[in-house]
Design a protein around this motif. Structure first.
Motif, PDB file in Angstrom:
ATOM      1  N   ALA A  41      87.301  50.741  28.128  1.00 32.81           N
ATOM      2  CA  ALA A  41      88.230  50.308  29.168  1.00 32.81           C
ATOM      3  C   ALA A  41      88.041  48.830  29.495  1.00 32.81           C
ATOM      4  O   ALA A  41      89.011  48.090  29.686  1.00 32.81           O
ATOM      5  N   ILE A  42      86.794  48.396  29.546  1.00 38.76           N
ATOM      6  CA  ILE A  42      86.503  46.984  29.823  1.00 38.76           C
ATOM      7  C   ILE A  42      87.041  46.095  28.713  1.00 38.76           C
ATOM      8  O   ILE A  42      87.595  45.015  28.952  1.00 38.76           O
ATOM      9  N   ALA A  43      86.906  46.561  27.468  1.00 33.18           N
ATOM     10  CA  ALA A  43      87.294  45.743  26.318  1.00 33.18           C
ATOM     11  C   ALA A  43      88.807  45.584  26.185  1.00 33.18           C
ATOM     12  O   ALA A  43      89.282  44.554  25.711  1.00 33.18           O
ATOM     13  N   VAL A  44      89.576  46.601  26.617  1.00 31.42           N
ATOM     14  CA  VAL A  44      91.016  46.582  26.331  1.00 31.42           C
ATOM     15  C   VAL A  44      91.883  46.344  27.558  1.00 31.42           C
ATOM     16  O   VAL A  44      93.097  46.207  27.429  1.00 31.42           O
ATOM     17  N   THR A  45      91.292  46.306  28.742  1.00 32.70           N
ATOM     18  CA  THR A  45      92.098  46.096  29.942  1.00 32.70           C
ATOM     19  C   THR A  45      91.802  44.721  30.531  1.00 32.70           C
ATOM     20  O   THR A  45      90.721  44.169  30.335  1.00 32.70           O
ATOM     21  N   PRO A  46      92.758  44.154  31.286  1.00 32.67           N
ATOM     22  CA  PRO A  46      92.575  42.811  31.849  1.00 32.67           C
ATOM     23  C   PRO A  46      91.863  42.798  33.199  1.00 32.67           C
ATOM     24  O   PRO A  46      91.870  41.775  33.874  1.00 32.67           O
ATOM     25  N   PHE A  47      91.234  43.910  33.594  1.00 35.81           N
ATOM     26  CA  PHE A  47      90.662  43.995  34.933  1.00 35.81           C
ATOM     27  C   PHE A  47      89.642  42.885  35.194  1.00 35.81           C
ATOM     28  O   PHE A  47      89.693  42.193  36.210  1.00 35.81           O
ATOM     29  N   VAL A  50      90.991  39.421  35.796  1.00 43.39           N
ATOM     30  CA  VAL A  50      91.436  39.171  37.162  1.00 43.39           C
ATOM     31  C   VAL A  50      90.267  38.699  38.024  1.00 43.39           C
ATOM     32  O   VAL A  50      90.408  37.856  38.916  1.00 43.39           O
ATOM     33  N   LEU A  51      89.068  39.235  37.750  1.00 44.30           N
ATOM     34  CA  LEU A  51      87.880  38.837  38.502  1.00 44.30           C
ATOM     35  C   LEU A  51      87.396  37.453  38.109  1.00 44.30           C
ATOM     36  O   LEU A  51      86.536  36.875  38.776  1.00 44.30           O
ATOM     37  N   GLY A  52      87.934  36.919  37.022  1.00 48.56           N
ATOM     38  CA  GLY A  52      87.549  35.584  36.605  1.00 48.56           C
ATOM     39  C   GLY A  52      86.231  35.508  35.874  1.00 48.56           C
ATOM     40  O   GLY A  52      85.582  34.462  35.853  1.00 48.56           O
ATOM     41  N   VAL A  53      85.813  36.613  35.255  1.00 48.76           N
ATOM     42  CA  VAL A  53      84.552  36.639  34.509  1.00 48.76           C
ATOM     43  C   VAL A  53      84.816  37.207  33.118  1.00 48.76           C
ATOM     44  O   VAL A  53      85.786  37.944  32.919  1.00 48.76           O
ATOM     45  N   LEU A  56      83.412  41.441  28.218  1.00 50.88           N
ATOM     46  CA  LEU A  56      82.234  42.104  27.666  1.00 50.88           C
ATOM     47  C   LEU A  56      80.944  41.459  28.139  1.00 50.88           C
ATOM     48  O   LEU A  56      79.926  42.139  28.303  1.00 50.88           O
ATOM     49  N   GLY A  57      80.973  40.144  28.386  1.00 48.29           N
ATOM     50  CA  GLY A  57      79.767  39.466  28.824  1.00 48.29           C
ATOM     51  C   GLY A  57      79.240  40.012  30.133  1.00 48.29           C
ATOM     52  O   GLY A  57      78.029  40.175  30.320  1.00 48.29           O
ATOM     53  N   THR A  58      80.141  40.295  31.056  1.00 43.73           N
ATOM     54  CA  THR A  58      79.742  40.844  32.353  1.00 43.73           C
ATOM     55  C   THR A  58      79.821  42.363  32.367  1.00 43.73           C
ATOM     56  O   THR A  58      79.028  43.028  33.028  1.00 43.73           O
ATOM     57  N   GLY A  59      80.771  42.918  31.616  1.00 41.80           N
ATOM     58  CA  GLY A  59      80.975  44.366  31.644  1.00 41.80           C
ATOM     59  C   GLY A  59      79.914  45.166  30.922  1.00 41.80           C
ATOM     60  O   GLY A  59      79.513  46.235  31.386  1.00 41.80           O
ATOM     61  N   THR A  60      79.412  44.654  29.792  1.00 46.44           N
ATOM     62  CA  THR A  60      78.427  45.416  29.016  1.00 46.44           C
ATOM     63  C   THR A  60      77.120  45.640  29.784  1.00 46.44           C
ATOM     64  O   THR A  60      76.596  46.764  29.784  1.00 46.44           O
ATOM     65  N   PRO A  61      76.543  44.631  30.448  1.00 49.66           N
ATOM     66  CA  PRO A  61      75.355  44.916  31.267  1.00 49.66           C
ATOM     67  C   PRO A  61      75.635  45.954  32.345  1.00 49.66           C
ATOM     68  O   PRO A  61      74.760  46.765  32.670  1.00 49.66           O
ATOM     69  N   GLY A  62      76.857  45.945  32.891  1.00 45.72           N
ATOM     70  CA  GLY A  62      77.220  46.958  33.878  1.00 45.72           C
ATOM     71  C   GLY A  62      77.259  48.349  33.283  1.00 45.72           C
ATOM     72  O   GLY A  62      76.862  49.329  33.926  1.00 45.72           O
ATOM     73  N   VAL A  63      77.733  48.457  32.051  1.00 45.98           N
ATOM     74  CA  VAL A  63      77.757  49.754  31.373  1.00 45.98           C
ATOM     75  C   VAL A  63      76.339  50.236  31.096  1.00 45.98           C
ATOM     76  O   VAL A  63      76.040  51.436  31.210  1.00 45.98           O
ATOM     77  N   ILE A  64      75.444  49.325  30.746  1.00 50.48           N
ATOM     78  CA  ILE A  64      74.036  49.708  30.541  1.00 50.48           C
ATOM     79  C   ILE A  64      73.441  50.230  31.849  1.00 50.48           C
ATOM     80  O   ILE A  64      72.718  51.234  31.865  1.00 50.48           O
ATOM     81  N   ALA A  65      73.764  49.550  32.961  1.00 55.69           N
ATOM     82  CA  ALA A  65      73.312  50.040  34.267  1.00 55.69           C
ATOM     83  C   ALA A  65      73.897  51.416  34.553  1.00 55.69           C
ATOM     84  O   ALA A  65      73.225  52.292  35.122  1.00 55.69           O
ATOM     85  N   GLY A 182      79.124  50.155  43.780  1.00 52.68           N
ATOM     86  CA  GLY A 182      77.687  50.017  43.975  1.00 52.68           C
ATOM     87  C   GLY A 182      77.064  48.845  43.263  1.00 52.68           C
ATOM     88  O   GLY A 182      75.839  48.716  43.221  1.00 52.68           O
ATOM     89  N   GLY A 183      77.890  47.977  42.662  1.00 51.23           N
ATOM     90  CA  GLY A 183      77.348  46.809  41.998  1.00 51.23           C
ATOM     91  C   GLY A 183      76.903  47.036  40.571  1.00 51.23           C
ATOM     92  O   GLY A 183      76.215  46.186  40.013  1.00 51.23           O
ATOM     93  N   THR A 184      77.279  48.167  39.982  1.00 47.56           N
ATOM     94  CA  THR A 184      76.897  48.421  38.591  1.00 47.56           C
ATOM     95  C   THR A 184      77.876  47.738  37.645  1.00 47.56           C
ATOM     96  O   THR A 184      77.579  46.684  37.088  1.00 47.56           O
ATOM     97  N   ILE A 185      79.049  48.326  37.448  1.00 50.24           N
ATOM     98  CA  ILE A 185      80.031  47.736  36.538  1.00 50.24           C
ATOM     99  C   ILE A 185      80.712  46.520  37.170  1.00 50.24           C
ATOM    100  O   ILE A 185      80.857  45.476  36.540  1.00 50.24           O
ATOM    101  N   ILE A 186      81.124  46.649  38.414  1.00 47.16           N
ATOM    102  CA  ILE A 186      81.775  45.547  39.119  1.00 47.16           C
ATOM    103  C   ILE A 186      80.701  44.735  39.842  1.00 47.16           C
ATOM    104  O   ILE A 186      79.982  45.276  40.681  1.00 47.16           O
ATOM    105  N   PRO A 187      80.555  43.447  39.539  1.00 46.35           N
ATOM    106  CA  PRO A 187      79.528  42.634  40.212  1.00 46.35           C
ATOM    107  C   PRO A 187      79.708  42.654  41.728  1.00 46.35           C
ATOM    108  O   PRO A 187      80.829  42.573  42.233  1.00 46.35           O
ATOM    109  N   ARG A 188      78.604  42.765  42.451  1.00 44.78           N
ATOM    110  CA  ARG A 188      78.698  42.859  43.906  1.00 44.78           C
ATOM    111  C   ARG A 188      79.271  41.590  44.529  1.00 44.78           C
ATOM    112  O   ARG A 188      79.858  41.628  45.607  1.00 44.78           O
TER     113      ARG A 188
END
Length: 246
Positions: A41-47, A50-53, A56-65, A182-188
């Motif tokens: 979902a992170i790879a194929v959607t523009p969500f 919109v956050l300006g980040v 995959l760079g920000t989303g993948t660490p969130g998926v690991i969390a 909770g700050g996992t996938i979406i940065p707090r």
């Protein structure tokens, strides 16, 4: 006959728990399928655009969390709750394993399953174009240690004090909330100002922040590590103190 040393008991129980988790279809869905869906979902959607980040760079660490949250917290909480209901834990209480041995064995099992998750998730993310800094690998692995401890202990604390049905409801609801806000996938830092100070003290946010710092800039977030370690110690002691076998 004297009991085996604690190290041997913990290793043997960790091996048993690992095999049990890998044979459980529901556990594998939590461990592999849901994080993979989140990554896709992170790879194929523009969500994240919109956050300006970076996606995959920000989303993948969130998926690991999220993997840690799913395997250590929800997975262990539900499995332990029903083991308690059906008398498995009552049987273990008659062995020299003890509460500490049970918790440490489960933490080892979570670590083993998480290693498999990391291989699958990171390989997929790299194939999708993720380019993490190599200098961030060690800081990320160090951040996972208290993260696994904190969330495993929290899951066991809930499973060892509530009824299995309540454990199922509480852990699933907490998973949804922590995954969403909770700050996992979406940065707090991108969350509304009204909830950001509350989220900042949660172990989910500390794990997410620490992994993003490591895997985006190659730095070690000492504050997040300290917060996670504090959660691991406090919740771990609480689980040892209040965990009930039956």
């Amino acid at each position: 006959m004297s009991a085996s040393p604690l190290t041997v008991r913990v290793l043997q129980h960790g091996k048993y728990e690992t095999v049990a988790m890998l044979r459980n279809g529901e556990q594998l869905v939590l461990a592999i399928v849901l994080p993979m869906l989140a990554l896709a979902a992170i790879a194929v959607t523009p969500f994240f655009d919109v956050l300006g980040v970076p996606r995959l760079g920000t989303g993948t660490p969130g998926v690991i969390a999220l993997c840690v949250l799913s395997t250590a917290f929800t997975g262990q909480g539900i499995a332990t709750g029903f083991d308690r209901r059906y008398g498995v834990l009552r049987f273990l209480s008659t062995t020299p394993l003890g509460r500490s041995g049970l918790i440490l064995g489960k933490i080892l099992a979570v670590g083993a399953v998480l290693a498999l998750q990391l291989v699958v998730i990171c390989t997929t993310a790299v194939l999708l174009g993720w380019e993490p800094p190599l200098t961030g690998v060690l800081p990320a692995l160090l951040m996972l240690i208290p993260g696994i401890g904190a969330f495993t202990a929290l899951g066991l604390l809930i499973a060892g004090t509530l009824r299995p049905e309540a454990t199922l409801a509480v852990t699933n609801l907490a998973w949804v909330l922590l995954a969403a806000v909770g700050g996992t996938i979406i940065p707090r830092s991108t969350l509304p100002d009204a909830i950001e100070p509350i989220v900042a003290i949660l172990p989910s946010a500390a794990l997410g922040d620490g992994l993003r710092a490591a895997l985006t800039s190659g730095t070690f977030d000492f504050l997040s590590f300290a917060l996670l370690s504090g959660w691991a110690v406090v919740v771990g002691l609480a689980a040892v103190r209040w965990f009930k076998w039956s």
